[in-house]
Design an enzyme around this catalytic site. Structure first.
Site, PDB file in Angstrom:
ATOM      1  CE1 TYR A   1       3.080   1.106   8.661  1.00  0.00           C
ATOM      2  CE2 TYR A   1       4.988  -0.279   9.024  1.00  0.00           C
ATOM      3  CZ  TYR A   1       4.432   0.881   8.531  1.00  0.00           C
ATOM      4  OH  TYR A   1       5.232   1.811   7.918  1.00  0.00           O
TER       5      TYR A   1
ATOM      6  NE  ARG B   1       5.157   4.071  15.980  1.00  0.00           N
ATOM      7  CZ  ARG B   1       6.325   4.088  15.335  1.00  0.00           C
ATOM      8  NH1 ARG B   1       6.956   5.239  15.101  1.00  0.00           N
ATOM      9  NH2 ARG B   1       6.880   2.971  14.932  1.00  0.00           N
TER      10      ARG B   1
ATOM     11  NE  ARG C   1     -14.569  -1.233  -2.240  1.00  0.00           N
ATOM     12  CZ  ARG C   1     -15.122  -0.094  -2.664  1.00  0.00           C
ATOM     13  NH1 ARG C   1     -16.419  -0.044  -2.918  1.00  0.00           N
ATOM     14  NH2 ARG C   1     -14.404   0.984  -2.845  1.00  0.00           N
TER      15      ARG C   1
ATOM     16  CE  LYS D   1       5.468   1.836  11.973  1.00  0.00           C
ATOM     17  NZ  LYS D   1       6.242   2.424  10.884  1.00  0.00           N
TER      18      LYS D   1
ATOM     19  CG  LEU E   1       5.452   7.384  12.328  1.00  0.00           C
ATOM     20  CD1 LEU E   1       3.979   7.062  12.119  1.00  0.00           C
ATOM     21  CD2 LEU E   1       6.297   6.173  12.010  1.00  0.00           C
TER      22      LEU E   1
END
Ligand code: PMP
Length: 284
Positions: free
Chosen positions: A32, A51, A99, A147, A204
C-alpha cells in the site's frame, strides 16, 4: 458516502467488495501507499508511486496499471470526494485465488483498491501539542523496508502506547531505535544536527524522511544518518517523527522523559514549516 475505487470501477463505499479469497485477506499479501492531499493536491506523489513499484518488485507482484492511470485515479477520487486536506490510501494485492501457500502469478489478477480520508493535516493536536512516545521492542519480520499490509504488530504497538497514556511507540531492536509504528524517528542534537538511522531492511524508506533530509541539507542543517538509543534520545535537544500524513510531528516526551520542555521544539517546528512549504511547491 464516499466514492472508492475497486478494480477499475468507482463505486459507493457501501457497495465496494473484494473476494474472501483475496491473498491480502488470507496471507497479508498486499502492499500500500498513503499520499497526503493539501489544497486538493497530492504531496510527494512521484516518490510514493516509485516506492509502490519497489514494494511490488521485492515481492514479485505485478502492477498492471500505468503511473499515469494511478495519478488519474487519485485525482478522480480527490475530486469526487471533494478532498481539500486529507489522504488517499492505495492498496494492491497479489489477487484472489483458492487458498494455498504456493501461487501461480500467471493465474492471479492483482486487486486494486483506493479510498480517500478527509481530515485536517496542518492544524492538528500533534502539531500544536506534540506527541508522547513510549518504547517497545521491535518484534516485526525481517523485511520492514517493504510497505506491506501486515500491520498487526504496529497496530498493537500503537494500542499499547495509548494504554500507557502516550500517542505512539518507537520500536527498539538490538538496543537502538528502528522507527515509529507508522513513521520514521529523528532526534535533534544539542548542536542542531538532525539524526535518523540509515536505510536497511529494518525500516521503511519513508518518503517524508527522504524529502525532509533533502530540504534540511539544502538549508544547511547538518544531517547524520546513524542509529541512536532511547538514552541518547532522552538527552537530545528535540525529537520528531516523519510520515506522509503527519509530515513532521514533534515528540515532547519519551518513556515519560520530557524533551524541549514538554513542548514542540523550535528546530522541529522550523523543519515542519519548511517541509510543508517545499512540498506544496511540488504538489500535483
Ligand atoms: N515507517 C513505517 C513503519 C511506516 O508505516 C510509515 C508510514 N507508512 C513510515 C515509516 C513513514 O513513511 P512515509 O513518510 O512514506 O509515510
Amino acid at each position: 458516502m464516499r466514492t472508492v475505487f475497486v478494480n477499475g470501477e468507482y463505486v459507493s463505499e457501501n457497495e465496494a467488495k473484494v473476494s474472501v479469497f483475496d491473498r491480502a485477506f488470507l496471507f497479508g499479501d498486499g502492499i500500500y501507499e498513503v499520499a497526503s492531499v493539501l489544497g486538493g493536491k497530492l504531496i510527494d506523489f512521484p516518490a510514493h508511486v516509485a516506492r509502490l513499484h519497489r514494494s511490488a518488485n521485492e515481492l514479485g507482484m505485478r502492477v498492471d496499471v500505468s503511473d499515469d492511470e494511478i495519478l488519474a485515479i487519485h485525482r478522480e477520487l480527490i475530486s469526487r470526494n471533494g478532498v481539500e486536506e486529507g489522504v488517499v490510501y492505495m492498496q494492491m494485492t497479489r489477487g484472489a485465488i483458492d487458498r494455498d501457500f504456493v501461487f501461480d502469478t500467471d493465474k492471479l489478477k492483482p486487486t486494486m483498491v483506493l479510498f480517500t480520508q478527509s481530515r485536517p493535516l496542518i492544524e492538528t493536536a500533534v502539531s500544536k501539542n506534540g506527541m508522547k512516545i513510549v518504547s517497545i521492542p521491535d518484534l516485526r519480520w525481517g523485511r520492514c523496508d517493504i510497505k506491506t499490509v501486515q500491520l498487526l504488530y504496529p497496530s498493537l504497538g500503537k494500542m499499547e502506547a495509548k494504554s500507557r497514556g502516550a500517542d505512539d511507540a518507537w520500536m527498539v531492536r538490538d538496543g537502538v531505535v528502528t522507527e515509529g509504528t507508522s513513521n520514521n524517528a529523528f532526534i535533534v542534537t544539542k548542536s542542531g544536527a538532525i539524526v535518523t538511522r540509515p536505510l536497511s531492511n529494518e525500516i521503511l524508506p519513508g518518503i517524508t524522511r527522504a524529502a525532509l533530509m533533502a530540504y534540511s541539507a539544502e538549508s544547511g542543517t547538518p544531517v547524520e544518518e546513524r542509529a541512536f538509543t532511547i538514552e541518547e534520545a532522552h538527552d537530545a535537544a528535540e525529537a520528531f517523527i516523519t510520515s506522509a500524513s503527519v509530515f513532521v510531528g514533534p515528540v515532547v516526551s519519551i518513556d515519560g522523559v520530557e524533551l524541549s520542555g514538554g513542548k514542540p521544539g523550535p528546530v522541529t517546528l522550523g523543519l515542519r514549516k519548511t517541509y510543508i512549504e517545499e512540498s506544496l511547491k511540488r504538489a500535483l
